[in-house]
Design an enzyme around this catalytic site. Structure first.
Site, mmCIF file in Angstrom:
data_model
loop_
_atom_site.group_PDB
_atom_site.id
_atom_site.type_symbol
_atom_site.label_atom_id
_atom_site.label_comp_id
_atom_site.label_asym_id
_atom_site.label_seq_id
_atom_site.Cartn_x
_atom_site.Cartn_y
_atom_site.Cartn_z
ATOM 1 N N GLY A 140 0.758 -1.248 0.000
ATOM 2 C CA GLY A 140 0.000 0.000 0.000
ATOM 3 C C GLY A 140 0.779 1.284 0.000
ATOM 4 N N PRO A 161 4.814 -5.189 -0.778
ATOM 5 C CG PRO A 161 7.062 -4.685 -1.258
ATOM 6 C CD PRO A 161 6.196 -5.593 -0.416
ATOM 7 N N GLY A 162 3.698 -3.572 -3.752
ATOM 8 C CA GLY A 162 3.438 -3.759 -5.179
ATOM 9 C C GLY A 162 3.861 -2.507 -5.927
ATOM 10 N NE ARG A 163 -0.217 2.368 -6.051
ATOM 11 C CZ ARG A 163 -1.275 2.294 -6.859
ATOM 12 N NH1 ARG A 163 -1.229 2.838 -8.050
ATOM 13 N NH2 ARG A 163 -2.377 1.707 -6.463
ATOM 14 N NE ARG A 202 -3.032 3.248 -11.283
ATOM 15 C CZ ARG A 202 -2.831 4.487 -10.900
ATOM 16 N NH1 ARG A 202 -2.287 5.359 -11.720
ATOM 17 N NH2 ARG A 202 -3.147 4.866 -9.686
ATOM 18 C CE1 TYR A 216 -8.718 1.836 -9.045
ATOM 19 C CE2 TYR A 216 -6.751 1.984 -10.395
ATOM 20 C CZ TYR A 216 -7.634 1.235 -9.648
ATOM 21 O OH TYR A 216 -7.428 -0.108 -9.516
ATOM 22 C CB CYS A 218 -16.381 3.650 -29.518
ATOM 23 S SG CYS A 218 -15.503 3.054 -30.954
ATOM 24 C CD GLU A 219 -16.915 2.783 -23.506
ATOM 25 O OE1 GLU A 219 -17.505 3.511 -22.699
ATOM 26 O OE2 GLU A 219 -17.255 1.631 -23.775
HETATM 27 C C1 LIG Z 1 -2.836 -5.257 -4.045
HETATM 28 C C2 LIG Z 1 -2.325 -5.822 -2.785
HETATM 29 C C3 LIG Z 1 -1.039 -5.485 -2.323
HETATM 30 C C4 LIG Z 1 -0.155 -4.489 -3.009
HETATM 31 O O1 LIG Z 1 -0.658 -3.185 -2.931
HETATM 32 P P1 LIG Z 1 0.232 -1.955 -3.428
HETATM 33 O O2 LIG Z 1 -0.606 -0.777 -3.144
HETATM 34 O O3 LIG Z 1 0.476 -2.134 -4.882
HETATM 35 O O4 LIG Z 1 1.500 -1.971 -2.636
HETATM 36 C C5 LIG Z 1 -0.587 -6.105 -1.172
HETATM 37 N N1 LIG Z 1 -1.353 -7.002 -0.502
HETATM 38 C C6 LIG Z 1 -2.597 -7.327 -0.905
HETATM 39 C C7 LIG Z 1 -3.381 -8.314 -0.128
HETATM 40 C C8 LIG Z 1 -3.118 -6.761 -2.058
HETATM 41 O O5 LIG Z 1 -4.361 -7.081 -2.450
#
Ligand SMILES: *Cc1c(COP(=O)(O)O)cnc(C)c1O
Length: 419
Positions: free
Chosen positions: A239, A274-276, A312, A316, A342-343
């Site tokens: 997150g 971590p993802g993003r 995105r 969002y 077409c949107e």
């Molecule tokens: C999507 C997700 C993440 C990663 O979230 P980021 O905002 O990209 O860091 C981590 N844990 C869970 C359970 C998720 O669904």
């Protein structure tokens, strides 16, 4: 910090001119920097130095095999949300013992697959799921390692679609039900209680919600200890946000520092997902200008990438900086940057001030490495774009551009339509 920089007015990814890649692979395409990805993982991991930890990259942000492999090779674990992501992760070389499995809707075949593979733990999101996991473990003669995903009811103050830790959200088990949930899990025969998990949302730009969530979880872990239930893994989820426009997320040292501070006395292994923050700024989407169009009240720059390639902005209302691949134009225009779909929701930017461009120019949509390609679709029968990774002076197509034949692959005509 990333490796997309201008040299003599030309945008480069590491040591390769972006325009050179566009000439060779066509547009649009996603472009990832190996050095940036690697550095982001190392910096994130190092921020937690001094504490027992496992960083589990959240696969759903970007599941290209090259990206997964790069992190796996750095010793990273993986956070998955589907059987498909488990497959991708195992293919990319993640040991099952470094994989955690989250998600509110795990299906029987997915649970079985994860049990057979021997993952580190299931982050369980409901009592009903807990019962099903116990049943499947019995059938397969396995023991299922579980954590309960607790909803700490903190406001992550992010976009409502990506806030996940509030009572009204579908995720996790309400904290007031956590103790009874753990008592139940502890009594189940084929389940081992090993952890506690949370994930409060995405693109969070303050340290405070993480601190609040951790405080709530810590109190629960201590209460469980008194009841003889020992938690070994505390999973803080992901997150942490990034800078798209002018957001100022806490620096890694501050984010990690407060977690370390709160956990240093606890005999726990920390997991973070971590993802993003690992992949977002390590990728861009490169698109070519097709037409300039003067509307009655607006200018439009029509480009060859649409909402099906990068969802995105429309999903969002997200901001992505848009930069010219060849800089130098002095004149600015204000325009909507729109795709061919077409949107009316098909836009990459609205009322954006950008350098004057002309048909054929290349634009870079910045910070597109997370939730970009993975959310793309074939809407309007648009083949998915290519993905490219640069390392130093080399580039590699890590996912080929789809062709028309890919669009109908898997479709079949019923007898009554064949002649
Ligand atoms: C999507 C997700 C993440 C990663 O979230 P980021 O905002 O990209 O860091 C981590 N844990 C869970 C359970 C998720 O669904």
């Amino acid at each position: 910090m990333h490796h997309f920089n201008y040299h003599h007015d030309q945008l480069y990814c590491e040591d390769v001119a972006v325009s050179e890649i566009a000439d060779k692979v066509g547009t649009p395409f996603y472009l990832y920097s190996h050095a940036t990805l690697k550095r982001h993982f190392q910096a994130f991991d190092a921020a937690f130095d001094g504490i027992d930890r496992l960083i589990c990259y959240s696969a759903k942000a970007n599941t290209n095999q090259a990206v997964l492999k790069l992190f796996a090779a750095s010793g990273c674990g993986l956070d998955i949300v589907s059987g498909g992501e488990l497959y991708r992760g195992l293919q990319a070389g993640y040991p099952a013992r470094r994989i955690v499995y989250s998600g509110v809707g795990k299906k029987v075949d997915e649970i079985d697959y994860a049990l057979q593979a021997g993952i580190l733990m299931f982050n369980v999101e409901s009592v009903a799921e807990l019962e099903l996991i116990n049943q499947r473990a019995a059938v397969l003669k396995k023991r299922a390692p579980v954590a309960l995903r607790v909803n700490p009811d903190v406001d992550a103050r992010t976009h409502p679609y990506i806030s996940t830790g509030l009572k009204k959200n579908k995720f996790g088990i309400a904290s007031q039900n956590a103790l009874s949930g753990y008592a139940m899990a502890d009594a189940l025969e084929h389940v081992d209680v090993v952890g506690m998990a949370c994930h409060i949302g995405s693109q969070i730009t303050e340290a405070r919600p993480f601190e609040d969530a951790l405080g709530n979880l810590k109190a629960l872990v201590t209460e469980l200890q008194h009841k003889g239930i020992n938690i070994r893994y505390l999973d803080m989820g992901g997150g942490l946000g990034i800078t798209y426009e002018n957001e100022t997320p806490p620096p890694l040292t501050e984010y990690a520092g407060s977690i370390i501070e709160q956990l240093k006395e606890m005999p726990l292994r920390l997991i973070v997902e971590p993802g993003r923050v690992l992949v977002g700024n390590a990728g861009i989407l490169v698109t070519r200008v097709l037409y300039l169009k003067q509307g009655d009240i607006k200018n439009f720059v029509v480009v060859d990438a649409g909402m099906n390639d990068l969802m995105r902005p429309t999903l969002y209302n997200a901001y992505h900086a848009i930069e010219p691949v060849a800089a130098g134009a002095k004149e600015l225009i204000v325009a909507d940057v729109v795709g061919p779909i077409c949107e009316s929701g098909d836009f990459l930017a609205i009322d954006r001030s950008i350098p004057l461009v002309e048909s054929g120019d290349l634009l870079a949509v910045m910070s597109a490495g997370a939730y970009g390609y993975v959310m793309s679709s074939n809407y309007c029968s648009r083949p998915r774009v290519a993905e490219v990774m640069v390392k130093g002076g080399d580039f590699h197509v890590v996912k080929r551009r789809e062709g028309y034949e890919d669009l109908i692959r898997g479709e079949s005509l019923p007898q009554f339509l064949q002649k």
